[in-house]
Design an enzyme around this catalytic site. Structure first.
Site, PDB file in Angstrom:
ATOM      1  N   TYR A 188       0.669  -1.016   0.057  1.00  0.00           N
ATOM      2  CA  TYR A 188       0.030  -0.068   0.008  1.00  0.00           C
ATOM      3  C   TYR A 188       0.812   1.202   0.160  1.00  0.00           C
ATOM      4  CZ  TYR A 188      -3.579   3.595   1.328  1.00  0.00           C
ATOM      5  OH  TYR A 188      -4.142   4.576   1.816  1.00  0.00           O
ATOM      6  N   LYS A 192       0.508   4.484  -2.709  1.00  0.00           N
ATOM      7  CA  LYS A 192       0.376   5.552  -2.321  1.00  0.00           C
ATOM      8  C   LYS A 192       2.279   6.874  -2.142  1.00  0.00           C
ATOM      9  CE  LYS A 192      -2.432   5.562  -2.657  1.00  0.00           C
ATOM     10  NZ  LYS A 192      -4.527   5.835  -2.981  1.00  0.00           N
TER      11      LYS A 192
END
Length: 321
Positions: A188, A192
């Site tokens: 993740y 990002k």
């Protein structure tokens, strides 16, 4: 730039939706616009007169959201089918919009997934990188003619402070699809970080042509993103009470979608973005210029260029000829 950071007029107690300017005649697309931050962004833009396209994978959920919007505000939105895990469909969605021959004044790349178990998109890309970055990369670059036609226009790319959890090197291109390379949270963070780097690289290409590109960390917000961790940790059966306790604690220290959406709405609409030439930047709650954190990778333009090259090559290889 420093003035914007310190100015009290951007404090959360003074920036409200009432300060969003009249958007009559403006056209906007919000990805993941049927729920959470996306829905609040659609609501804010439509309430100020913009023609808003709600880009979502599920037509049924989008239609329900549009009905809610009409009931709550009297405003309307238009559905645009967008499945970020299918690059051919992403290209078709962007082409469908371009065929309308409309300008595009505001694009909010809001949709995303978080810390879900390892999986692959339809195109064989790790799902978090595929959804959070690569799908939006293709969607945005395909829409550039409409964005340039509408200049000055805005692209708002949702990132997260958890970009700081990216692996050593920032993005490990050779291991993106390796299920054993990283934890769900590291994957993740990598995706990002890619969002911030994409904003920087895109700004270098189109910022001089009146397209203002910025990245946003919305804060810790209560949204559907928690579905990923719930699936990852499997809070069912005897573990359900633990999951309920964690959900309660999240509710107590996080913010709601309406507050969480303020920063992206500000970056999408505030006249200061144009007036002060704010582009290629990273915003934090609420409506404040951040510092790209202490993570050196978020300021690495060479890494941003490598990501752009990887993204172009991957999209080119996956799209049907």
């Amino acid at each position: 730039m420093d003035t914007l950071v310190r100015s009290s007029k951007y404090h959360p107690t003074t920036f409200t939706l009432e300060q969003v300017p009249d958007l009559a005649g403006k056209v906007a697309i919000v990805t993941g616009g049927n729920s959470g931050l996306g829905y609040e962004t659609v609501r804010a833009l439509a309430s100020k007169g913009a023609r808003v396209f709600m880009a979502a994978r599920s037509e049924a959920k989008a239609r329900d959201a549009i009905d809610r919007l009409k009931g709550a505000t009297g405003c309307d939105a238009e559905f645009l089918r967008l499945d970020l895990q299918d690059l051919n469909q992403v290209k078709a969605a962007a082409d469908e919009f371009l065929a309308k021959q409309l300008p595009l004044h505001i694009l909010v790349n809001n949709a995303g997934i978080m810390a879900c178990p390892f999986g692959l998109t339809k195109d064989g890309i790790e799902s978090q990188m595929g959804t959070n970055h690569l799908g939006h990369f293709l969607f945005t670059t395909t829409l550039l003619p409409a964005l340039e036609r509408a200049a000055p226009s805005r692209v708002v790319i949702l990132s997260s402070i958890l970009h700081e959890w990216a692996p050593e090197g920032g993005i490990q291109f050779e291991r993106i699809n390796d299920p054993d390379a990283h934890s769900a949270w590291t994957r993740y963070g990598q995706s990002k970080l890619a969002d911030i780097l994409f904003a920087r690289a895109l700004d270098r290409r189109v910022g001089g042509r009146g397209v203002f590109v910025n990245a946003v960390h919305p804060g810790v917000v209560r949204t559907g993103l928690k579905q990923g961790p719930q699936e990852l940790y499997g809070f069912r059966g005897i573990l359900k009470p633990l999951g309920d306790l964690l959900a309660l604690s999240e509710y107590m220290w996080s913010i709601g979608p309406a507050a969480g959406a303020l920063t992206q709405i500000f970056v999408a609409t505030a006249p200061a973005i144009d007036a002060d030439n704010i582009r290629g930047q990273y915003f934090e709650p609420y409506c404040t210029l951040g510092t790209h954190s202490a993570t050196e990778y978020a300021r690495d333009d060479a890494l941003a260029e490598r990501l752009w090259e990887w993204s172009e090559a991957t999209v080119g290889a996956k799209l049907r000829k």
